[in-house]
Design a protein around this motif. Structure first.
Motif, PDB file in Angstrom:
ATOM      1  N   ASP A 183      28.176  50.455  41.084  1.00  0.00           N
ATOM      2  CA  ASP A 183      27.863  49.385  42.034  1.00  0.00           C
ATOM      3  C   ASP A 183      28.793  49.358  43.236  1.00  0.00           C
ATOM      4  O   ASP A 183      28.538  48.622  44.194  1.00  0.00           O
ATOM      5  CB  ASP A 183      27.925  48.028  41.331  1.00  0.00           C
ATOM      6  N   GLU A 184      29.895  50.113  43.163  1.00  0.00           N
ATOM      7  CA  GLU A 184      30.929  50.101  44.201  1.00  0.00           C
ATOM      8  C   GLU A 184      31.476  48.692  44.422  1.00  0.00           C
ATOM      9  O   GLU A 184      31.829  48.297  45.536  1.00  0.00           O
ATOM     10  CB  GLU A 184      30.391  50.671  45.524  1.00  0.00           C
ATOM     11  N   GLU A 185      31.534  47.949  43.345  1.00  0.00           N
ATOM     12  CA  GLU A 185      32.033  46.580  43.403  1.00  0.00           C
ATOM     13  C   GLU A 185      32.564  46.184  42.032  1.00  0.00           C
ATOM     14  O   GLU A 185      31.983  46.542  41.004  1.00  0.00           O
ATOM     15  CB  GLU A 185      30.926  45.623  43.829  1.00  0.00           C
ATOM     16  N   VAL A 186      33.673  45.443  42.031  1.00  0.00           N
ATOM     17  CA  VAL A 186      34.254  44.923  40.801  1.00  0.00           C
ATOM     18  C   VAL A 186      34.016  43.416  40.768  1.00  0.00           C
ATOM     19  O   VAL A 186      34.351  42.714  41.720  1.00  0.00           O
ATOM     20  CB  VAL A 186      35.768  45.209  40.723  1.00  0.00           C
ATOM     21  N   VAL A 187      33.441  42.944  39.680  1.00  0.00           N
ATOM     22  CA  VAL A 187      33.214  41.506  39.501  1.00  0.00           C
ATOM     23  C   VAL A 187      33.892  41.085  38.210  1.00  0.00           C
ATOM     24  O   VAL A 187      33.556  41.572  37.130  1.00  0.00           O
ATOM     25  CB  VAL A 187      31.715  41.169  39.457  1.00  0.00           C
ATOM     26  N   VAL A 188      34.865  40.172  38.331  1.00  0.00           N
ATOM     27  CA  VAL A 188      35.603  39.661  37.182  1.00  0.00           C
ATOM     28  C   VAL A 188      35.462  38.143  37.177  1.00  0.00           C
ATOM     29  O   VAL A 188      35.666  37.492  38.209  1.00  0.00           O
ATOM     30  CB  VAL A 188      37.096  40.044  37.238  1.00  0.00           C
ATOM     31  N   ALA A 189      35.112  37.583  36.031  1.00  0.00           N
ATOM     32  CA  ALA A 189      34.903  36.143  35.942  1.00  0.00           C
ATOM     33  C   ALA A 189      35.588  35.593  34.706  1.00  0.00           C
ATOM     34  O   ALA A 189      35.676  36.263  33.670  1.00  0.00           O
ATOM     35  CB  ALA A 189      33.410  35.818  35.918  1.00  0.00           C
ATOM     36  N   ASP A 190      36.098  34.383  34.831  1.00  0.00           N
ATOM     37  CA  ASP A 190      36.527  33.631  33.666  1.00  0.00           C
ATOM     38  C   ASP A 190      35.878  32.254  33.739  1.00  0.00           C
ATOM     39  O   ASP A 190      34.901  32.070  34.469  1.00  0.00           O
ATOM     40  CB  ASP A 190      38.061  33.543  33.582  1.00  0.00           C
ATOM     41  N   ARG A 191      36.391  31.286  33.016  1.00  0.00           N
ATOM     42  CA  ARG A 191      35.721  29.984  32.947  1.00  0.00           C
ATOM     43  C   ARG A 191      35.630  29.291  34.298  1.00  0.00           C
ATOM     44  O   ARG A 191      34.613  28.663  34.612  1.00  0.00           O
ATOM     45  CB  ARG A 191      36.475  29.075  31.966  1.00  0.00           C
ATOM     46  N   ASP A 192      36.671  29.418  35.109  1.00  0.00           N
ATOM     47  CA  ASP A 192      36.727  28.643  36.350  1.00  0.00           C
ATOM     48  C   ASP A 192      36.811  29.482  37.610  1.00  0.00           C
ATOM     49  O   ASP A 192      36.782  28.933  38.715  1.00  0.00           O
ATOM     50  CB  ASP A 192      37.944  27.697  36.329  1.00  0.00           C
ATOM     51  N   HIS A 193      36.936  30.805  37.496  1.00  0.00           N
ATOM     52  CA  HIS A 193      37.169  31.625  38.677  1.00  0.00           C
ATOM     53  C   HIS A 193      36.275  32.850  38.662  1.00  0.00           C
ATOM     54  O   HIS A 193      35.865  33.330  37.612  1.00  0.00           O
ATOM     55  CB  HIS A 193      38.640  32.066  38.755  1.00  0.00           C
ATOM     56  N   LEU A 194      36.010  33.341  39.855  1.00  0.00           N
ATOM     57  CA  LEU A 194      35.235  34.570  40.032  1.00  0.00           C
ATOM     58  C   LEU A 194      35.925  35.421  41.080  1.00  0.00           C
ATOM     59  O   LEU A 194      36.228  34.941  42.178  1.00  0.00           O
ATOM     60  CB  LEU A 194      33.805  34.249  40.483  1.00  0.00           C
ATOM     61  N   LEU A 195      36.191  36.670  40.729  1.00  0.00           N
ATOM     62  CA  LEU A 195      36.816  37.610  41.661  1.00  0.00           C
ATOM     63  C   LEU A 195      35.834  38.743  41.920  1.00  0.00           C
ATOM     64  O   LEU A 195      35.398  39.423  40.995  1.00  0.00           O
ATOM     65  CB  LEU A 195      38.119  38.169  41.081  1.00  0.00           C
ATOM     66  N   ARG A 196      35.480  38.924  43.191  1.00  0.00           N
ATOM     67  CA  ARG A 196      34.548  39.980  43.590  1.00  0.00           C
ATOM     68  C   ARG A 196      35.248  40.854  44.621  1.00  0.00           C
ATOM     69  O   ARG A 196      35.623  40.378  45.698  1.00  0.00           O
ATOM     70  CB  ARG A 196      33.284  39.356  44.174  1.00  0.00           C
ATOM     71  N   MET A 197      35.431  42.141  44.268  1.00  0.00           N
ATOM     72  CA  MET A 197      36.180  43.042  45.129  1.00  0.00           C
ATOM     73  C   MET A 197      35.413  44.342  45.330  1.00  0.00           C
ATOM     74  O   MET A 197      34.733  44.823  44.412  1.00  0.00           O
ATOM     75  CB  MET A 197      37.542  43.366  44.505  1.00  0.00           C
ATOM     76  N   SER A 253      44.104  49.187  30.214  1.00  0.00           N
ATOM     77  CA  SER A 253      43.112  48.258  29.679  1.00  0.00           C
ATOM     78  C   SER A 253      42.019  48.012  30.711  1.00  0.00           C
ATOM     79  O   SER A 253      42.132  48.386  31.886  1.00  0.00           O
ATOM     80  CB  SER A 253      43.772  46.932  29.316  1.00  0.00           C
ATOM     81  N   ALA A 254      40.955  47.347  30.263  1.00  0.00           N
ATOM     82  CA  ALA A 254      39.876  46.992  31.179  1.00  0.00           C
ATOM     83  C   ALA A 254      40.381  46.058  32.274  1.00  0.00           C
ATOM     84  O   ALA A 254      39.964  46.157  33.429  1.00  0.00           O
ATOM     85  CB  ALA A 254      38.728  46.344  30.410  1.00  0.00           C
ATOM     86  N   ARG A 255      41.291  45.149  31.933  1.00  0.00           N
ATOM     87  CA  ARG A 255      41.825  44.224  32.937  1.00  0.00           C
ATOM     88  C   ARG A 255      42.665  44.968  33.967  1.00  0.00           C
ATOM     89  O   ARG A 255      42.653  44.624  35.149  1.00  0.00           O
ATOM     90  CB  ARG A 255      42.661  43.141  32.270  1.00  0.00           C
ATOM     91  N   ALA A 256      43.402  45.999  33.531  1.00  0.00           N
ATOM     92  CA  ALA A 256      44.201  46.769  34.483  1.00  0.00           C
ATOM     93  C   ALA A 256      43.317  47.434  35.526  1.00  0.00           C
ATOM     94  O   ALA A 256      43.711  47.575  36.684  1.00  0.00           O
ATOM     95  CB  ALA A 256      45.027  47.818  33.746  1.00  0.00           C
ATOM     96  N   LEU A 257      42.116  47.832  35.138  1.00  0.00           N
ATOM     97  CA  LEU A 257      41.209  48.443  36.089  1.00  0.00           C
ATOM     98  C   LEU A 257      40.465  47.408  36.920  1.00  0.00           C
ATOM     99  O   LEU A 257      40.289  47.586  38.125  1.00  0.00           O
ATOM    100  CB  LEU A 257      40.191  49.332  35.356  1.00  0.00           C
ATOM    101  N   SER A 258      40.038  46.304  36.292  1.00  0.00           N
ATOM    102  CA  SER A 258      39.180  45.336  36.980  1.00  0.00           C
ATOM    103  C   SER A 258      39.966  44.262  37.716  1.00  0.00           C
ATOM    104  O   SER A 258      39.509  43.765  38.750  1.00  0.00           O
ATOM    105  CB  SER A 258      38.227  44.681  35.974  1.00  0.00           C
ATOM    106  N   GLY A 259      41.118  43.869  37.184  1.00  0.00           N
ATOM    107  CA  GLY A 259      41.903  42.822  37.816  1.00  0.00           C
ATOM    108  C   GLY A 259      41.762  41.489  37.097  1.00  0.00           C
ATOM    109  O   GLY A 259      41.096  41.372  36.066  1.00  0.00           O
ATOM    110  N   SER A 260      42.389  40.465  37.658  1.00  0.00           N
ATOM    111  CA  SER A 260      42.400  39.132  37.059  1.00  0.00           C
ATOM    112  C   SER A 260      41.775  38.133  38.017  1.00  0.00           C
ATOM    113  O   SER A 260      42.199  38.015  39.171  1.00  0.00           O
ATOM    114  CB  SER A 260      43.839  38.709  36.730  1.00  0.00           C
ATOM    115  N   ALA A 261      40.754  37.410  37.547  1.00  0.00           N
ATOM    116  CA  ALA A 261      40.131  36.383  38.385  1.00  0.00           C
ATOM    117  C   ALA A 261      41.023  35.157  38.493  1.00  0.00           C
ATOM    118  O   ALA A 261      41.103  34.521  39.546  1.00  0.00           O
ATOM    119  CB  ALA A 261      38.763  36.000  37.805  1.00  0.00           C
TER     120      ALA A 261
END
Length: 508
Positions: free
Chosen positions: A329-343, A283-291
């Motif tokens: 972009d050589e960067e993964v950005v995952v966001a939800d309502r309260d969190h942001l994960l930048r890897m 899934s997209a989350r498996a590739l991007s991760g969880s914020a």
């Protein structure tokens, strides 16, 4: 009113912010209140602390206990604030037993079991690095995390077995905690004998494509029959990459720490580059991760290594959208309502696929219906085609190559790759780039102005529709890598022609 403050870290990807746990004890009816918009998520940590404190022989303070977490955000990693919360409660309830001078400048990291034992946490290494970056000089971590935490330079770390040992150290007992063992030098980078390139006989075109991809950081596709063994080729690509630097090794370990995949071992640098294999059902989350959980996905775990996408045309469209943007972009950005994960995700992607849906070993044996075959070929032509600089259609002949001379080993190829990368790094140093694949097209064209003769192969490919304008720029980058591999300052006409061959047709 009595009070005390202990410090923890809120991890946000490879960075983090200091979190103050402020505990106030006032007269009144026994109660515990957590202040903050996410107090429901922090309540589980309070329950663990309320069980651990009496289990270690301390009385829970009577009266109104107020716990204020600043910034008011629950930790993404479960239990990250437990130890700091428990120490703040002890310091507020028993101020004479806890040295305020030792508590100042200290960061406390660790989860608590109901009996007071310190539970190891994932993400300890980036948390300790964040504490160092914010000026803290000492961190206490669970003893099971001590080896990992000691990898962080510029900050002292000690390990404790339980809350009782932490309280004893804060009371002046220096021998209550464990200090890290002496850090030994990392072993020489030799790679793995099980995935050495010398085990691959024949396959000269595929081997050459792997070498060019490793030298320039280019993404590549491998397309062929079921018997092509592309997975075995992809697994050998990390062994062709240069040994990680100390800074790169620390990043690789920090990401593995967040993912919970950091292997136990001596305090030394990681010698091998990461290799992450992704099935087409991911899934997209498996590739991007969880914020929310601050857990990196496959893209970030492949940072500075290799990401192998198996049967890539079958990936879901949403997964492909996340994948294409992150590779660009050589960067993964995952966001939800309260969190942001930048890897970060500076990885080499290897896309593999079979020629047809029935996995026939040859084109003549294919039994796919014409419509299904057309759809599959259309996906091969469209999916991520513009993100890939090298495409190899390989149909290995198992009847040849047995009597050839022993092929080169990974170490031999790695030597050429390392020299080529050093040449590229020197060339682009003033522009802030290290690999040819990462250089903007305008800068490439300005650095390598082509004569009419040199540009002729690219012009012909553009006119025929074999490549796009973006594909021409990628081909020039691959040609620069080929020139680096042969020790030249700039790509020749032959290098450009070879790069066009390596790219293949835009439409398989």
């Amino acid at each position: 009113m009595r009070g005390a403050v202990a410090c923890s870290v809120l991890v946000r990807g490879l960075t983090g912010i200091l979190t103050d746990i402020d505990v106030r004890v006032a007269p009144g009816l026994d109660s515990v209140v957590v202040f903050g918009p996410e107090r429901d998520r922090l309540a589980a940590g309070v329950d663990r602390v309320r069980a651990a404190v009496p289990a270690c022989g301390w009385a829970w303070p009577s009266g109104r206990v107020r716990i204020i977490v600043t910034p008011s955000t629950a930790p993404s990693i479960e239990g990250a604030h437990d130890l700091a919360m428990a120490v703040a409660v002890l310091a507020a309830a028993h101020p004479t037993a806890i040295s305020s001078s030792r508590l100042a400048g200290l960061v406390l990291l660790g989860g608590l079991a109901p009996d007071g034992r310190l539970r190891p946490l994932r993400g300890i290494l980036p948390a300790v690095l964040a504490a160092r970056d914010h000026g803290r000089s000492l961190a206490i971590v669970p003893r099971a995390n001590l080896t990992e935490a000691a990898l962080a330079p510029g900050i002292d770390v000690v390990g404790a077995e339980d809350l009782r040992a932490v309280a004893a150290w804060l009371g002046g007992a220096d021998n209550a905690v464990t200090r890290p063992a002496f850090v030994t030098a990392a072993a020489e980078y030799t790679g793995s004998a099980e995935v050495d390139l010398s085990a691959v006989r024949g396959r000269y075109r595929a081997r050459w494509a792997l070498e060019v991809a490793a030298a320039g950081g280019h993404h590549l596709r491998l397309i062929g029959p079921l018997t092509a063994g592309f997975g075995a080729l992809a697994r050998r690509l990390p062994g062709l990459l240069p040994r990680p630097t100390e800074a790169e090794s620390l990043q690789i370990r920090a990401i593995a720490s967040l993912a919970g995949t950091l292997p136990a071992g001596p305090l030394s640098s990681i010698a091998a580059r990461p290799y992450v294999e992704v099935h087409h059902s991911a899934s997209a989350r498996a590739l991007s991760g969880s914020a929310t959980a601050a857990r990196p996905g496959a893209l970030a775990r492949a940072h500075l290594g290799v990401l192998h996408l198996e049967s890539y045309p079958d990936l879901h469209d949403r997964t492909l959208e996340a994948l294409g943007a992150s590779l660009e972009d050589e960067e993964v950005v995952v966001a939800d309502r309260d969190h942001l994960l930048r890897m970060p995700c500076a990885t080499i992607a290897v896309l593999t696929s079979h020629e047809c849906l029935c996995y026939a070993s040859s084109a003549t044996a294919c039994a796919c219906p014409p419509a299904a075959k057309a759809r599959h070929r259309d996906r091969l032509a469209r999916v991520l085609a513009e993100r890939v600089a090298i495409t190899i259609r390989d149909n290995p002949d198992e009847r040849t190559g047995f009597g050839d001379q022993p092929p080169e080993s990974s170490a031999q190829v790695r030597g050429r790759v390392t020299a080529a990368r050093q040449s590229a790094a020197r060339r682009w140093r003033e522009d802030g780039h290290t690999l040819n694949a990462h250089v903007p097209a305008a800068l490439l064209r300005a650095r390598f102005p082509l004569s009419r003769t040199e540009a002729a192969p690219l012009e012909a490919a553009l006119r025929s529709g074999a490549i796009t304008r973006r594909g021409a720029d990628q081909t020039l980058a691959v040609a620069a890598t080929i020139a680096d591999l042969r020790g030249a300052d700039r790509p020749s006409t032959h290098d450009i022609v070879e790069a066009l061959h390596l790219r293949g047709a835009t439409r398989p």
